[in-house]
Design a protein around this motif. Structure first.
Motif, mmCIF file in Angstrom:
data_model
loop_
_atom_site.group_PDB
_atom_site.id
_atom_site.type_symbol
_atom_site.label_atom_id
_atom_site.label_comp_id
_atom_site.label_asym_id
_atom_site.label_seq_id
_atom_site.Cartn_x
_atom_site.Cartn_y
_atom_site.Cartn_z
ATOM 1 N N PHE A 102 0.810 -1.170 -0.318
ATOM 2 C CA PHE A 102 0.331 -0.160 0.360
ATOM 3 C C PHE A 102 1.103 1.396 -0.169
ATOM 4 O O PHE A 102 1.838 1.360 0.732
ATOM 5 N N CYS A 103 0.125 1.729 -0.627
ATOM 6 C CA CYS A 103 0.484 3.671 -0.130
ATOM 7 C C CYS A 103 1.596 4.127 0.830
ATOM 8 O O CYS A 103 0.384 4.038 1.637
ATOM 9 N N GLY A 104 2.838 4.385 0.956
ATOM 10 C CA GLY A 104 2.487 5.012 2.499
ATOM 11 C C GLY A 104 1.997 6.490 2.678
ATOM 12 O O GLY A 104 2.293 7.167 3.857
ATOM 13 N N ARG A 105 1.947 7.598 1.438
ATOM 14 C CA ARG A 105 1.551 8.378 1.825
ATOM 15 C C ARG A 105 -0.245 8.565 1.808
ATOM 16 O O ARG A 105 -1.076 9.524 2.586
ATOM 17 N N CYS A 106 -0.780 7.728 0.502
ATOM 18 C CA CYS A 106 -2.438 7.670 0.826
ATOM 19 C C CYS A 106 -2.677 6.232 0.637
ATOM 20 O O CYS A 106 -4.144 6.598 0.565
ATOM 21 N N ALA A 107 -2.052 5.176 0.596
ATOM 22 C CA ALA A 107 -2.914 4.215 1.597
ATOM 23 C C ALA A 107 -3.615 3.512 0.429
ATOM 24 O O ALA A 107 -4.155 1.757 0.822
ATOM 25 N N GLU A 151 4.133 1.366 -7.648
ATOM 26 C CA GLU A 151 4.083 2.620 -7.917
ATOM 27 C C GLU A 151 2.575 2.854 -7.329
ATOM 28 O O GLU A 151 1.688 2.159 -7.561
ATOM 29 N N CYS A 152 2.270 4.107 -6.249
ATOM 30 C CA CYS A 152 0.628 4.399 -5.754
ATOM 31 C C CYS A 152 0.321 4.689 -7.452
ATOM 32 O O CYS A 152 0.423 6.087 -8.139
ATOM 33 N N PRO A 153 -0.987 4.389 -7.894
ATOM 34 C CA PRO A 153 -1.702 4.329 -9.028
ATOM 35 C C PRO A 153 -2.129 5.931 -9.197
ATOM 36 O O PRO A 153 -3.472 6.243 -9.838
ATOM 37 N N ASN A 154 -2.083 6.510 -7.779
ATOM 38 C CA ASN A 154 -3.087 7.514 -6.877
ATOM 39 C C ASN A 154 -2.900 8.403 -7.260
ATOM 40 O O ASN A 154 -2.465 9.338 -8.181
ATOM 41 N N CYS A 155 -1.299 8.331 -6.190
ATOM 42 C CA CYS A 155 -0.368 9.770 -6.180
ATOM 43 C C CYS A 155 0.510 9.900 -6.738
ATOM 44 O O CYS A 155 1.227 10.820 -6.789
ATOM 45 N N GLY A 156 1.120 8.552 -7.245
ATOM 46 C CA GLY A 156 2.421 8.332 -7.571
ATOM 47 C C GLY A 156 3.535 8.460 -7.227
ATOM 48 O O GLY A 156 4.308 7.796 -7.443
#
Ligand SMILES: [Zn+2]
Length: 269
Positions: A115-120, A133-138
């Motif tokens: 999971f993304c460490g910034r936006c989960a 890569e986070c598909p939401n915030c990059g």
């Protein structure tokens, strides 16, 4: 020595030889009592690799190597057990230990960056790449690597060795510590030696390096010379530090550790 292992994130389209698997569960490696390359081959393991998360690690000779994360439902074959890699590290052939260390670090990263460490948001791994890569915030993440310095300090013929409470009884080793953000390796050497022993050093010179997957370090070895000060122990990580004469050494770390290579190189001078 020919470099037999080539790290990579891109599996070959048609591997020439059977894959080698490095299976982990809860950070422990599944290994037989007697460790050898043949015992880690695919024929030994009764599992369908597609059933478990895996990561490509690179080629050992013609064998593609993979880490595998087994689940609790996996039935352990007879004669095998899950063991901490740290316990096995010096019992394994050096090359296999290095690949097993890489396997552990990449499997750990795979498991802890889902999971993304910034936006989960659930992350996506880029094809043929150890990048998520986070598909939401990059936000991107890569396997972690923490540089640490390890130093043999000498005063003429004497060398400075210390022991941590974690060491086997009676064993002493060279001083070591993590590099801080914003610091050069040489600054880290001077700071760590001062913090851990109270000693100032000069003439810092590079020796060599060793991957150290506990949990994700790269040990960078140096020699340094005594420049002043008395031994003062203030750091909880060190329970004793002393100057030893070359002909009166305590128990020291095993062959193939960079600490031992530093000590052996100094002794052979
Ligand atoms: Zn994100």
């Amino acid at each position: 020595m020919k470099n037999r292992f080539l790290p990579s994130a891109t599996p070959p389209p048609q591997p020439a030889a059977a894959p080698l698997y490095f299976p982990f569960r809860d950070g422990k490696l599944l290994a037989p009592a007697t460790i050898g390359k043949q015992l880690l081959s695919t024929t030994t393991f009764q599992f369908n690799p597609g059933d478990y998360p895996q990561q490509y690690l690179g080629m050992l000779d013609n064998h593609p190597c993979f880490s595998v994360q087994l689940s609790t439902s996996y039935l352990i074959p007879e004669g095998y057990a899950f063991s901490h890699l740290r316990k096995l590290f010096f019992a394994m052939p050096e090359l296999l230990a290095i690949i097993a260390g890489r396997a552990k670090q990449i499997a750990d990263w795979d498991e802890t960056h889902r999971f993304c460490g910034r936006c989960a948001t659930p992350t996506v791994q880029l094809p043929n790449n150890h990048t998520k890569e986070c598909p939401n915030c990059g936000l991107t993440s890569f396997p972690r690597l923490a540089p640490a310095i390890i130093v043999l300090v000498n005063d003429g013929e004497k060398l400075l060795l210390a022991r941590s409470p974690r060491f086997p009884e009676g064993m002493y080793s060279t001083l070591a510590g993590f590099v801080e953000p914003g610091e050069t390796l040489e600054e880290a050497v001077a700071r760590e030696i001062k913090e851990e022993s109270g000693i100032s050093v000069k003439n810092i010179s590079y020796f060599g390096s060793q991957p150290w997957p506990f949990p994700h370090s790269l040990m960078i070895g140096f020699f340094a010379e005594y420049a002043g000060g008395e031994i003062i122990l203030e750091d909880d990580e060190i329970e004793d530090a002393r100057w030893f004469r070359k002909d009166a050494l305590p128990a020291i770390p095993p062959k193939f550790s960079i600490a031992r290579r530093l000590i052996d190189t100094f002794l052979s001078r």
